[in-house]
Design a protein around this motif. Sequence first.
Motif, PDB file in Angstrom:
ATOM      1  N   LEU A   1       6.959  -8.378  -7.241  1.00  0.00           N
ATOM      2  CA  LEU A   1       5.974  -7.392  -7.648  1.00  0.00           C
ATOM      3  C   LEU A   1       6.714  -6.101  -8.002  1.00  0.00           C
ATOM      4  CD1 LEU A   1       2.482  -6.726  -6.253  1.00  0.00           C
ATOM      5  CD2 LEU A   1       4.058  -4.788  -6.369  1.00  0.00           C
ATOM      6  N   TYR A   2       6.347  -5.505  -9.145  1.00  0.00           N
ATOM      7  CA  TYR A   2       7.001  -4.283  -9.616  1.00  0.00           C
ATOM      8  C   TYR A   2       5.957  -3.177  -9.765  1.00  0.00           C
ATOM      9  CZ  TYR A   2      10.741  -7.533 -10.770  1.00  0.00           C
ATOM     10  OH  TYR A   2      11.714  -8.499 -10.694  1.00  0.00           O
ATOM     11  N   ILE A   3       6.314  -1.991  -9.322  1.00  0.00           N
ATOM     12  CA  ILE A   3       5.449  -0.818  -9.460  1.00  0.00           C
ATOM     13  C   ILE A   3       6.211   0.214 -10.274  1.00  0.00           C
ATOM     14  CG2 ILE A   3       4.190   0.997  -8.249  1.00  0.00           C
ATOM     15  CD1 ILE A   3       3.985  -0.908  -5.858  1.00  0.00           C
TER      16      ILE A   3
ATOM     17  N   ARG B   1       0.830  -1.212   0.000  1.00  0.00           N
ATOM     18  CA  ARG B   1       0.000   0.000   0.000  1.00  0.00           C
ATOM     19  C   ARG B   1       0.863   1.260   0.000  1.00  0.00           C
ATOM     20  NH1 ARG B   1      -5.813  -0.242   2.369  1.00  0.00           N
ATOM     21  NH2 ARG B   1      -5.364   1.964   2.626  1.00  0.00           N
ATOM     22  N   GLU B   2       1.912   1.252   0.808  1.00  0.00           N
ATOM     23  CA  GLU B   2       2.778   2.435   0.871  1.00  0.00           C
ATOM     24  C   GLU B   2       3.473   2.661  -0.459  1.00  0.00           C
ATOM     25  OE1 GLU B   2       3.452   5.714   2.687  1.00  0.00           O
ATOM     26  OE2 GLU B   2       2.566   4.091   3.867  1.00  0.00           O
ATOM     27  N   ALA B   3       3.884   1.579  -1.109  1.00  0.00           N
ATOM     28  CA  ALA B   3       4.564   1.702  -2.407  1.00  0.00           C
ATOM     29  C   ALA B   3       3.613   2.260  -3.465  1.00  0.00           C
ATOM     30  CB  ALA B   3       5.096   0.341  -2.837  1.00  0.00           C
ATOM     31  N   ILE B   4       2.383   1.791  -3.491  1.00  0.00           N
ATOM     32  CA  ILE B   4       1.406   2.306  -4.456  1.00  0.00           C
ATOM     33  C   ILE B   4       1.064   3.756  -4.123  1.00  0.00           C
ATOM     34  CG2 ILE B   4      -0.931   2.036  -5.377  1.00  0.00           C
ATOM     35  CD1 ILE B   4      -0.663  -0.971  -4.821  1.00  0.00           C
TER      36      ILE B   4
ATOM     37  N   GLY C   1       7.437   7.110   4.062  1.00  0.00           N
ATOM     38  CA  GLY C   1       6.921   5.965   3.325  1.00  0.00           C
ATOM     39  C   GLY C   1       7.999   5.022   2.843  1.00  0.00           C
ATOM     40  N   VAL C   2       9.064   5.562   2.240  1.00  0.00           N
ATOM     41  CA  VAL C   2      10.152   4.722   1.740  1.00  0.00           C
ATOM     42  C   VAL C   2      10.836   4.013   2.905  1.00  0.00           C
ATOM     43  CG1 VAL C   2      12.352   4.725   0.510  1.00  0.00           C
ATOM     44  CG2 VAL C   2      10.482   6.154  -0.300  1.00  0.00           C
ATOM     45  N   ASP C   3      10.983   4.702   4.039  1.00  0.00           N
ATOM     46  CA  ASP C   3      11.560   4.064   5.227  1.00  0.00           C
ATOM     47  C   ASP C   3      10.786   2.807   5.610  1.00  0.00           C
ATOM     48  OD1 ASP C   3      13.229   6.207   5.216  1.00  0.00           O
ATOM     49  OD2 ASP C   3      12.903   6.777   7.293  1.00  0.00           O
TER      50      ASP C   3
END
Length: 586
Positions: free
Chosen positions: A315-317, A288-291, A360-362
Motif C-alpha cells: 500500500l502506498y500513500i 490510520r497513522e500514515a493517512i 506517528g512515524v515512530d
Amino acid sequence: MLLYKETEDKVEFKEAKGGNFSFNGGNRTDPKERRRCIIGYVIAFANEGGGKLAFGIHDKHPHKVVGTNQCLNEIGKLEQDIYRETKIRVDVEELFDSNNNRVLVLSIPGRPPGKVYKFEDVPLMRIGEELLAMSDEQHIKIIQEQEPDFSQTICVGLSINDLDPQAIVRMKEAYSKKQDNPLFLTLESKQALTDLHLINNNKITYAALILLAKEEVIKKYLPQSSIYLEYRNDAGQITFDDRYLFSKPYFLAVDELWNVINLRNSKVPVQEGPYIFDIPYFNKEVIREAINNAIAHRDYRRTSEVVIKQYPQALYIISPGGFPIGVSLKNLLTVSSTPRNRLLADVLAKTGIVERSGQGVDKIFYQSISEGKGAPDYSSSDDFQVQLGLSSIVKDRAFALFITKLQQERADKLSVQEILFLDAIREGKAKEDLEKAIGEKLFNEGLIEKVGKTKRQQWRLSKSYYSFTNKEADYTKNTPIDDSFVLMKIGQYLKSFNRAKMGKFVELFEDHLTRDQVKTIVYRLSATRYLDYSGKGTGREYFLAKTTVNTNRLMERAIQVGIEELRKRGELSIEVLKNEKESEVK
C-alpha cells in the motif's frame, strides 16, 4: 505565450532551432557557459519561485516562433533526466502554431520554503541574460524561511453553517474522550470551535474546513483536500480495478477510509508455544497513522490530492509537498520538526485521531518491523511529494514472534530505534552502517553478539533468537570458523591432493573467509613450518612439511594404539558404543 515578458511573466525564450541546446553544460569549461544549459535554467527558475523555459521561440522582442528539434521524440526521457539530476518534477509539453512549428515548453515548479537548489554547488538565479550565483544575503534569507501555517489561514467566505453538524459532534466526542472532559460535549458548536482555535476572531480557518466542512463546501473552497483511494489487483496494472473519492470532512472520512481498505485485508496466523496471534496484512494503527500524517503535513497550496494506492501485497500513500523543513530521509525518526499545518495537527492530536507530535512515524516503523514486514519505505519521496510504501508481506514470522516475546518479558520495552537495529542485523546490514551506541546497549543486554575480530567484526542476533525460532543450524553455520578448523581442512585437502596453489585454499573457505584472511593464515602456517612451498608468484604451490607429515603419522599411530589398548581392556566394544548411543537417544 508570445506576449509574455521574460522578467514579469517568469519565462525564458530560447531559439534552439537545431535542437542542440546543452542539457547539463556538456564539454564547456567556463563555469558561466556551463550554467547556460537546461539544468542551469531549471535550477534558477526553481530558486525564483518557478517559471517556464520555451524552446523554438526567438529570444529577441518581439518574439517569433521558429520551431525547434530540441529533445524531439524524447519528452519522457527529458523529464526523467531532469528529475534524476535535480529531483525537481518538471512538466514538458509540445505546442504547435498554425504553420506546424514545434515549441517545447518546460514548466518548472518553485522551490519549497527553506530549500535552495544548486548547479555544480552554486545556487543560481537569472539576472538579465545571465545565470549568476545567488547573493549570500538572499541565500541566508531563503534557508532561514519558515513555512506558514496554511491550516491557520482564514477561509474567506466560509460560515459556521457550511460545517457538517455530524462532524462537529464527532469532534466534540473525540476531544471529550481524549481529554477526559465530559463538559466539552455541552458547549455550543461555535464555542467548541473557538476553544480549539478553529474559529479565530469569528472567522473560520482552513483547518475547520478540512476537518468539519460539508462535502460540497470542501469541493468548492479546497477540492485538493480530497483523498483518492485506488485498488489494483496487480502491481503492474496501469488502470485501477476500483477507485473511491473521499471529499467528506476528515472527522467523518477517517473511519470510512479504513473500512474500504479493510475490505480486502486478511491476516497471517502465527503460533509458537504459548504465543498465538494474527498479523494483519495491513495494520489498522499503521494505516490510520500514515493517512493522518499525510493529511496533517501535506502542502495544501499544491493542487494535487492525497492518493492511496492499494495492492494485495503493498500500500502506498502519496501526499503533495515534500517533508517539512528540517526533515529528511536520514533524520525522519530523530528530528523534532515544525508541522506544516500546526493547527490542523494540534486538533487531530487533542482529539486522539493522531499520536502526539513526532510520535506517528515512530508507531509506523515500530509496528511494521515488529510484525516482521521490514521497515516502511520513504525512499521515493522528494521535495515535491512524500511517498510512503507499506508491505503486507510478513517476511519473517520468527522475528515477529521473537520481538513479541521480548516486549512481553521486558519491563523496559525496546524502542523503535532498537527494534530497527535488530531488524537491520537480521537483514545482514554491515556494522559500519549501524549506530554504535545502540549496538553496544543491545550487546550488553545479550540481544546481539559480536562475530569476528578487529575491523571485520560484525553484529548478529544472539543465540536466544536462534533457539527461540528453531534456527540453531543457522546459528552454527554463521559462527566464524576457528584456527583448528582451518588447520584440519587444509590438512585434509593436502593429504588427498598433495599440493595446492593459494587459489584452491581461497575456494576451500569461500563461504567463511576473505581472500586476504586465507592468505594471512597460509603465510602464518608457512612461517611456523606446518606448510612448505615451492615456486614463486602465481606459480607457488604449498604442501605439508615433512615434520608435519611425520607428526600426523605419529598422532594417527598413537590414536590407533590407544583404541587397541581400550579394546584389550574391554572398555571399548560394539556393545559399549551401542549402549552409549541408546542412552543419548533416551
